[in-house]
Design an enzyme around this catalytic site. Structure first.
Site, PDB file in Angstrom:
ATOM      1  N   ASP A  59       0.960  -1.027  -0.019  1.00 27.95           N
ATOM      2  CA  ASP A  59       0.084   0.099   0.138  1.00 27.95           C
ATOM      3  C   ASP A  59       0.761   1.140  -0.023  1.00 27.95           C
ATOM      4  OD1 ASP A  59      -1.548   2.221   0.482  1.00 27.95           O
ATOM      5  OD2 ASP A  59      -2.709   1.127   2.127  1.00 27.95           O
ATOM      6  N   VAL A  60       0.920   1.967  -1.175  1.00 24.39           N
ATOM      7  CA  VAL A  60       1.837   3.164  -1.042  1.00 24.39           C
ATOM      8  C   VAL A  60       1.585   4.123  -0.401  1.00 24.39           C
ATOM      9  CG1 VAL A  60       2.723   2.562  -3.455  1.00 24.39           C
ATOM     10  CG2 VAL A  60       0.634   4.098  -3.409  1.00 24.39           C
ATOM     11  N   ASN A  86       4.136   3.986 -10.073  1.00 24.20           N
ATOM     12  CA  ASN A  86       2.920   3.938 -11.027  1.00 24.20           C
ATOM     13  C   ASN A  86       1.726   3.896 -10.310  1.00 24.20           C
ATOM     14  OD1 ASN A  86       1.102   3.173 -13.471  1.00 24.20           O
ATOM     15  ND2 ASN A  86       0.923   1.205 -12.083  1.00 24.20           N
ATOM     16  N   TYR A 152      -5.801  15.274  -6.763  1.00 18.03           N
ATOM     17  CA  TYR A 152      -4.986  14.355  -7.423  1.00 18.03           C
ATOM     18  C   TYR A 152      -4.144  14.853  -8.606  1.00 18.03           C
ATOM     19  CZ  TYR A 152      -4.043  10.854 -11.618  1.00 18.03           C
ATOM     20  OH  TYR A 152      -3.527  10.093 -12.531  1.00 18.03           O
ATOM     21  N   LYS A 156       0.057  14.998  -8.477  1.00 15.24           N
ATOM     22  CA  LYS A 156       0.902  14.628  -9.962  1.00 15.24           C
ATOM     23  C   LYS A 156       1.898  15.673 -10.249  1.00 15.24           C
ATOM     24  CE  LYS A 156      -0.429  10.289 -10.639  1.00 15.24           C
ATOM     25  NZ  LYS A 156       0.606   9.377 -10.425  1.00 15.24           N
TER      26      LYS A 156
END
Length: 257
Positions: A59-60, A86, A152, A156
């Site tokens: 679980d990143v 990823n 998000y 990113k």
């Protein structure tokens, strides 16, 4: 000695394509994901084809799991040459003013800090070899600031900044760090295509090449190049692998009108 690649979010979509492509090219693949059933199924399928693959739960958003993933790979195989960050947590479509602090923190943990933890954990191994290839998966959502995904988007874009910063500082050690912003068929896109085919068609129409990319056929080869010796003089770059969608940008807001 086989080259070792660690791939997060490897059980599906782009991660699965990367794992398959690198395994086919003879890499020792360490495939990590939170979906154990899918991850183990991928490992069995690739091993049946003669590939060298191991699956690891990760679980990143949890630092200790990311560190254990990299330290375990280095302990088992002696070194890591390639790292592909990823994995990303699932988010919700919510207006900026309605996003909670917890939503932002989850995206930052899984989208930014997870990559930083993994990169730092791989650094000594790559520095010692004077060879390292780090590939971070970023997003056109952040570049074009698409609505409803601000948490998000921000994570990113922060990852793209981390990519450039690490590229600058680690270049003397033979380590390259690059980002890919893909336009690829994902589970989310397939769901949209099934339940709102006209919306998917409108997305494809905005892509100059006329279609959403296939993770294996259209994206994985670019990652393979970035991992190679041929890419030794390329670092700090963002590669838009999206059929030209970034040129004018895809107007996601119009799809909901």
């Amino acid at each position: 000695m086989d080259k070792v690649v660690v791939i997060t979010g490897a059980a599906d979509g782009l991660g699965k394509a990367f794992a398959t492509r690198f395994a086919t090219e003879g890499y020792q693949v360490v495939a990590a994901d939170i979906n154990d059933e899918a991850g183990e199924a991928l490992t069995v399928a690739l091993e049946a084809e003669g590939a060298k693959v191991v699956y690891r739960h990760c679980d990143v958003t949890q630092k200790e799991q990311v560190l254990a993933l990299l330290s375990g790979a280095i302990e088992q195989f002696g070194a890591v040459q390639v790292l592909i960050n990823n994995a990303v947590p699932l988010g919700t479509l919510t207006a900026l003013e309605e996003k909670s602090d917890a939503e932002f923190q989850r995206q930052l943990d899984g989208g930014l800090f997870a990559a930083r933890w993994a990169m730092n954990a791989a650094f000594d191994s790559m520095k010692e070899q004077r060879f390292g290839r780090i590939i971070n998966l970023c997003s056109l959502n952040g570049v074009n600031a698409h609505p409803q995904t601000s948490d998000y988007n921000i994570a990113k874009e922060a990852l793209r900044c981390l990519t450039r910063s690490a590229a600058r500082e680690w270049a003397p050690h033979g380590i390259t760090v690059n980002a890919i912003c893909p336009g690829a068929i994902t589970a989310a896109f397939l769901s949209m295509q099934e339940f709102a085919p006209e919306m998917a068609a409108r997305v494809n129409k905005q892509i100059p090449m006329g279609y959403m990319g296939d993770p294996y056929e259209d994206i994985s080869g670019v990652a393979l190049f970035l991992a190679s010796k041929d890419a030794r003089y390329m670092t700090g770059n963002t590669l838009y692998v999206d059929g030209g969608g970034h040129i004018n940008g895809i107007n996601w807001a119009s799809l909901f009108e």
